[in-house]
Motif scaffolding. Sequence first.
Motif, PDB file in Angstrom:
ATOM      1  N   TYR A 423     -99.678 -28.441 -59.437  1.00 32.19           N
ATOM      2  CA  TYR A 423     -98.404 -27.474 -59.563  1.00 32.19           C
ATOM      3  C   TYR A 423     -97.440 -28.091 -59.036  1.00 32.19           C
ATOM      4  N   ASP A 427     -93.545 -28.015 -60.552  1.00 34.63           N
ATOM      5  CA  ASP A 427     -92.703 -27.350 -59.914  1.00 34.63           C
ATOM      6  C   ASP A 427     -91.490 -28.020 -59.616  1.00 34.63           C
ATOM      7  N   ARG A 565     -99.880 -22.410 -63.560  1.00 34.10           N
ATOM      8  CA  ARG A 565     -99.093 -22.910 -62.560  1.00 34.10           C
ATOM      9  C   ARG A 565     -99.216 -21.882 -61.181  1.00 34.10           C
ATOM     10  N   PRO A 566     -99.094 -20.770 -61.453  1.00 36.96           N
ATOM     11  CA  PRO A 566     -99.177 -19.820 -60.201  1.00 36.96           C
ATOM     12  C   PRO A 566    -100.362 -19.715 -59.547  1.00 36.96           C
ATOM     13  N   ARG A 569    -100.886 -22.868 -57.399  1.00 34.56           N
ATOM     14  CA  ARG A 569    -100.198 -22.882 -56.424  1.00 34.56           C
ATOM     15  C   ARG A 569    -100.898 -22.114 -55.336  1.00 34.56           C
ATOM     16  N   LEU A 570    -101.590 -20.764 -55.944  1.00 34.45           N
ATOM     17  CA  LEU A 570    -102.219 -19.873 -55.044  1.00 34.45           C
ATOM     18  C   LEU A 570    -103.826 -20.947 -54.697  1.00 34.45           C
TER      19      LEU A 570
END
Length: 576
Positions: A423, A427, A565-566, A569-570
């Motif tokens: 990510y 980002d 992507r989220p 990230r998590l």
Amino acid sequence: MLLKKQLQQIADIVGEDYFSSEEYMRKLYSHDVGALPNLVNDILKTQVDAVAQPTSPEVVSKLLQYCLKNKIPVIPRGHGTSGYGGALPTKAGLAIEMTRMNKIHNVDTSNMTVEVGAGIIWGNLIEELEDQNLTVRAYPSSAPSSTVGGWVAAGGSGIGSTKYGGVSDQIVDLEVVLPDGRIIRTSSPPDDIIEEFVKQEYNYFPSDDEYIWAIKEVEKDDFDLTSFFVDSNGTLGIITKVVLKIIPLHAIRPFVASFKTKEQMIWAMQEIMKETRPFYLHFITEGFNQMLTDVDMPTHSQHPWVFLCAFEGSKEQLDNEEASLKKIVDNNMGVLEPQEVAEHEWDERFYPMRIKRLGPSLAPSEVYVPLSNLQSFIERVDRHFKGESFALEGAVNNKGEVAVLAWFLDDERKTIAFLMGWYRSLDFIELGLKENGRAYSIGMWNVSHSRSFFGKKKYASIAQLKKKTDPKNIVNPNKVFPGPIQLSMRFNYLIIIAATIIAPVVLWLAGLWVGDIMAAYGLEWLAVTNLTSALVAIGIGLFAGVAVSEIANYVPINFMLTMGRPFLRLGRKIFH
Ligand SMILES: Cc1cc2nc3c(=O)[nH]c(=O)nc-3n(C[C@H](O)[C@H](O)[C@H](O)COP(=O)(O)OP(=O)(O)OC[C@H]3O[C@@H](n4cnc5c(N)ncnc54)[C@H](O)[C@@H]3O)c2cc1C
């Protein structure tokens, strides 16, 4: 998977000596320089079926015609030094590696151009030209191993770009084999290609022949097909020859200056770009400098923020530039480091991955931001990736943009955490876009930025060209033009098996917890209560698994990357 007969037919076209379908070759030619998480390898069809190394445009043409006829994906390849996924297979197929087309065909000193085979290594070309007191105007820092055609197709800027611009500014003409096998020169495009372009530009009426031809006359000179192939990642055809601009060989005088703060360094860089014409202007951050010290390769600079500035030209020009530079560094409270430090950093320009040992893996990402926004970009990145180990470096091009490269330290042996860390690369580009930047190169991983990268008009033109010359999307699928990713058989089976196991468990739990609600809707038969209902649930799971795996094969890669992507990230927070 290609049939044995097809492998033999391809070998016959290219010659047995220049063909291989051996396992080790297939593996070798299924990578680029980026470390790909193992899980991605498991999900995608990231292994080619065979590798061909053609020796002439005619052989490339025959290969493309054969592949088009037999719907075999083709992956053009230089030396695999890019890291944007452009040279990775996504649907298996044939890797066409260009390094055997590596001749210097013509050095034209009256027009100051050189015509080379697209597979020539930059370093070899530079050496050969230097023997004639000539050189290229710009080259990537991967010059010791990357090909000329590879840089044209991947696009970008490099050493010399501060003065002479990116790769697109170096090209005069290309010889290209189109996906349908036609060998063309981009400086004199065939009529049907011009017509396609004119059609799109002017929305002409097909019945009005005179009107078409009138426009054609006007536009033929303006139609810059060469530029279509820069950054195209081989999706529009295979580049077989490149005509490059060259310059007389001049002395290079490098300087290293260091500063206490990033503000001072950036102000000095901005002044340098206003007052002088450097050949190369490259900076490293305080964090990068520290990492170099950690790997026992210190810059020996007095202050932590450092730039390398090299000038090119006659002795008089160099003396003038040197005097201006000294003043600028002084005005901004910097220190000009001793000449041996400068010479050392200039020699190290080919080794940007010196900090890799700290990783042991490096996950890179690159984005262009305006030099005027460099400070706020660095601060934004620092805030966003607080707690992550990373370092930044960057080089300015002649348009006042800085190609900022982030190196995230990572460890690819930690399969899940490494995948989730992806990510950051995505980002990083988004952060650059917020500072009025643009993606650096598209390849596969930046495919969701294609439209903004090329601009709406150019993207429409290259998409039109792709549709016309490669309607079956045979040449480098999933690069530049987002398309559905074909999952590996292994991953398809995994989805089906997972659904077959999960469905009975979910329906059993549903029967226990919300059995009343199911009954109210007449769905009590779905709850798993005995062997028969378990078998029904397995059947449902099997059906759902097949459906999901089918649908997954139609999900475009850009959608997957944006939506994923989220979750990445998590996941990184959990697994790191
Ligand atoms: C240490 C290091 C330093 C680097 N420095 C720079 C730099 O300064 N600037 C920069 O821009 N990049 C840089 N890169 C990235 C990379 O080296 C460049 O993009 C390089 O020019 C790619 O050349 P290649 O021959 O390895 O191409 P590959 O990586 O093999 O291919 C790149 C893309 O071009 C396509 N392609 C290759 N050859 C052809 C062809 N003949 N016809 C059509 N399509 C083709 C491939 O399908 C792929 O999409 C660096 C990489 C490393 C590892």
